[in-house]
Design a protein around this motif. Structure first.
Motif, PDB file in Angstrom:
ATOM      1  N   SER A 155       3.238   6.976  16.633  1.00  0.00           N
ATOM      2  CA  SER A 155       4.433   6.921  15.655  1.00  0.00           C
ATOM      3  C   SER A 155       4.281   7.952  14.668  1.00  0.00           C
ATOM      4  O   SER A 155       3.442   8.714  14.802  1.00  0.00           O
ATOM      5  N   LEU A 156       5.426   8.365  14.051  1.00  0.00           N
ATOM      6  CA  LEU A 156       5.335   9.470  13.292  1.00  0.00           C
ATOM      7  C   LEU A 156       4.473   9.383  12.281  1.00  0.00           C
ATOM      8  O   LEU A 156       3.631  10.242  11.816  1.00  0.00           O
ATOM      9  N   ALA A 157       4.676   8.190  11.532  1.00  0.00           N
ATOM     10  CA  ALA A 157       3.542   8.112  10.373  1.00  0.00           C
ATOM     11  C   ALA A 157       2.493   7.625  11.160  1.00  0.00           C
ATOM     12  O   ALA A 157       2.294   6.913  12.014  1.00  0.00           O
ATOM     13  N   GLY A 158       1.072   7.985  10.367  1.00  0.00           N
ATOM     14  CA  GLY A 158      -0.010   7.458  10.941  1.00  0.00           C
ATOM     15  C   GLY A 158      -1.244   8.385  10.522  1.00  0.00           C
ATOM     16  O   GLY A 158      -1.120   9.363   9.526  1.00  0.00           O
ATOM     17  N   GLU A 165      -4.357  14.904   2.789  1.00  0.00           N
ATOM     18  CA  GLU A 165      -4.258  13.437   3.047  1.00  0.00           C
ATOM     19  C   GLU A 165      -3.094  13.060   1.939  1.00  0.00           C
ATOM     20  O   GLU A 165      -2.398  12.032   2.414  1.00  0.00           O
ATOM     21  N   THR A 166      -3.067  13.672   0.594  1.00  0.00           N
ATOM     22  CA  THR A 166      -1.657  13.332  -0.079  1.00  0.00           C
ATOM     23  C   THR A 166      -0.507  13.594   0.580  1.00  0.00           C
ATOM     24  O   THR A 166       0.418  12.779   0.435  1.00  0.00           O
ATOM     25  N   ALA A 167      -0.424  14.683   1.387  1.00  0.00           N
ATOM     26  CA  ALA A 167       0.798  15.122   1.960  1.00  0.00           C
ATOM     27  C   ALA A 167       1.046  14.063   3.117  1.00  0.00           C
ATOM     28  O   ALA A 167       2.292  13.610   3.140  1.00  0.00           O
ATOM     29  N   ARG A 168       0.073  13.852   3.813  1.00  0.00           N
ATOM     30  CA  ARG A 168       0.320  12.880   4.943  1.00  0.00           C
ATOM     31  C   ARG A 168       0.848  11.352   4.196  1.00  0.00           C
ATOM     32  O   ARG A 168       1.650  10.934   4.777  1.00  0.00           O
ATOM     33  N   GLU A 169       0.261  10.911   3.182  1.00  0.00           N
ATOM     34  CA  GLU A 169       0.573   9.852   2.327  1.00  0.00           C
ATOM     35  C   GLU A 169       2.123   9.680   2.169  1.00  0.00           C
ATOM     36  O   GLU A 169       2.623   8.906   2.197  1.00  0.00           O
ATOM     37  N   VAL A 170       2.574  10.827   1.568  1.00  0.00           N
ATOM     38  CA  VAL A 170       4.037  11.157   1.096  1.00  0.00           C
ATOM     39  C   VAL A 170       4.963  10.667   2.643  1.00  0.00           C
ATOM     40  O   VAL A 170       5.991   9.812   2.672  1.00  0.00           O
ATOM     41  N   LEU A 171       4.443  11.321   3.477  1.00  0.00           N
ATOM     42  CA  LEU A 171       5.098  11.009   5.025  1.00  0.00           C
ATOM     43  C   LEU A 171       4.842   9.723   5.390  1.00  0.00           C
ATOM     44  O   LEU A 171       6.057   9.054   5.705  1.00  0.00           O
ATOM     45  N   ASN A 172       3.817   8.900   5.442  1.00  0.00           N
ATOM     46  CA  ASN A 172       3.544   7.657   5.766  1.00  0.00           C
ATOM     47  C   ASN A 172       4.447   6.615   4.808  1.00  0.00           C
ATOM     48  O   ASN A 172       4.832   5.555   5.521  1.00  0.00           O
ATOM     49  N   VAL A 173       4.395   6.773   3.422  1.00  0.00           N
ATOM     50  CA  VAL A 173       4.923   5.965   2.508  1.00  0.00           C
ATOM     51  C   VAL A 173       6.616   6.088   2.824  1.00  0.00           C
ATOM     52  O   VAL A 173       7.305   4.780   2.969  1.00  0.00           O
ATOM     53  N   ALA A 174       6.981   7.246   3.199  1.00  0.00           N
ATOM     54  CA  ALA A 174       8.494   7.486   3.714  1.00  0.00           C
ATOM     55  C   ALA A 174       8.803   6.449   4.691  1.00  0.00           C
ATOM     56  O   ALA A 174      10.035   6.012   4.802  1.00  0.00           O
ATOM     57  N   GLN A 175       7.894   6.082   5.666  1.00  0.00           N
ATOM     58  CA  GLN A 175       8.332   5.291   6.992  1.00  0.00           C
ATOM     59  C   GLN A 175       8.230   3.772   6.572  1.00  0.00           C
ATOM     60  O   GLN A 175       8.546   3.137   7.545  1.00  0.00           O
ATOM     61  N   LEU A 176       7.564   3.360   5.379  1.00  0.00           N
ATOM     62  CA  LEU A 176       7.630   1.848   5.201  1.00  0.00           C
ATOM     63  C   LEU A 176       9.049   1.494   4.826  1.00  0.00           C
ATOM     64  O   LEU A 176       9.969   1.923   4.393  1.00  0.00           O
ATOM     65  N   ALA A 177       9.048   0.303   5.537  1.00  0.00           N
ATOM     66  CA  ALA A 177      10.502  -0.485   5.238  1.00  0.00           C
ATOM     67  C   ALA A 177      10.805  -0.708   3.460  1.00  0.00           C
ATOM     68  O   ALA A 177       9.678  -1.165   2.947  1.00  0.00           O
ATOM     69  N   PRO A 178      11.765  -0.899   3.139  1.00  0.00           N
ATOM     70  CA  PRO A 178      11.942  -0.949   1.729  1.00  0.00           C
ATOM     71  C   PRO A 178      11.266  -2.550   1.276  1.00  0.00           C
ATOM     72  O   PRO A 178      10.796  -2.550   0.169  1.00  0.00           O
ATOM     73  N   GLU A 179      11.299  -3.177   2.161  1.00  0.00           N
ATOM     74  CA  GLU A 179      10.949  -4.602   1.635  1.00  0.00           C
ATOM     75  C   GLU A 179       9.383  -4.619   1.625  1.00  0.00           C
ATOM     76  O   GLU A 179       8.590  -5.764   1.622  1.00  0.00           O
ATOM     77  N   ASN A 180       8.681  -3.759   2.260  1.00  0.00           N
ATOM     78  CA  ASN A 180       7.106  -3.768   2.437  1.00  0.00           C
ATOM     79  C   ASN A 180       6.380  -3.891   1.170  1.00  0.00           C
ATOM     80  O   ASN A 180       6.658  -3.101   0.344  1.00  0.00           O
TER      81      ASN A 180
END
Length: 223
Positions: free
Chosen positions: A107-110, A175-190
């Motif tokens: 996956s892109l996020a990870g 890792e903070t930059a990666r977290e921005v990317l990973n959070v962006a991939q989460l569904a709104p209802e997550n």
């Protein structure tokens, strides 16, 4: 299979838009399709064994009601139950491994490239461990994944480099930059998305909106 194809294509298109400098190397779609075909085959085989057990159980009940001997059908039912247990366990295991490959590795996020590589090797090893249970279907998948590992994970290595460059430019942890990317991939209802966004805002402060723009947050978002 149509849904899987759409998933793979959409993921590669989003990656190309958001991180144009990261090459989409490695045929991710076909790798996922290969193991998805295996998972589907094993699932169908497991359902087949469930049907056999159900038919034998009905036959045993009918013989018992008629007062006829049960020994032969009981023996067959015992064998069928054991075969069902093995088939269902194998199908469940491969489905789990497929989910890890799709959601945590390709996956892109990870995680970072090194962690993805470890996970990839673990998945291949777990499949290989089960190869004897269905060698004609699992064996080719194991060899195909092992041979393609570096190509499939090349874009993850490129993503790591881009995140390191951006993190250095804005003086934050990679890792903070990666977290921005990973959070962006989460569904709104997550349920974890809001909590993780709050943490990011506190870490980034005034840089938060700019970072979302830099990483294509809105394009990554599932909204």
């Amino acid at each position: 299979m149509g849904g899987l194809s759409a998933l793979g294509t959409a993921k590669l298109e989003v990656q190309a838009l958001a991180m144009p400098e990261v090459p989409c190397r490695g045929d991710v779609f076909h790798a996922l399709q290969t193991i998805q075909s295996l998972a589907t085959f094993l699932e169908n085989r497991a359902y087949g064994t469930i049907g056999v057990v159900a038919n034998l159980a009905r036959k045993k009940a009918q013989l018992k009601w008629r007062g006829q001997p049960l020994r032969d059908v009981a023996v067959k039912l015992g064998h069928a139950n054991r075969k069902q247990s093995r088939a269902v366990a194998l199908a469940d295991d491969v489905a789990t491994l497929l989910a890890w490959l799709r959601e945590d590795v390709l996956s892109l996020a990870g995680p970072d490239h090194a962690t993805r590589r470890e996970l990839f090797d673990f998945i291949v090893a777990e499949l290989q461990f089960r190869e004897s249970l269905c060698s004609h279907r699992i064996g080719p998948v194991v060899r195909a994944l092992a041979n393609q590992r570096d190509d499939l994970l090349a874009s993850a290595a490129g993503l790591d480099r881009d995140l390191e460059v951006l993190a250095a430019e804005f003086q934050i942890a990679t890792e903070t930059a990666r977290e921005v990317l990973n959070v962006a991939q989460l569904a709104p209802e997550n349920p974890s998305r809001w909590r993780r966004e709050v943490t990011l805002r506190s870490q980034l402060g005034s840089r938060h909106p700019h970072w979302l723009e830099m990483l294509g947050y809105e394009r990554f978002s599932r909204n």
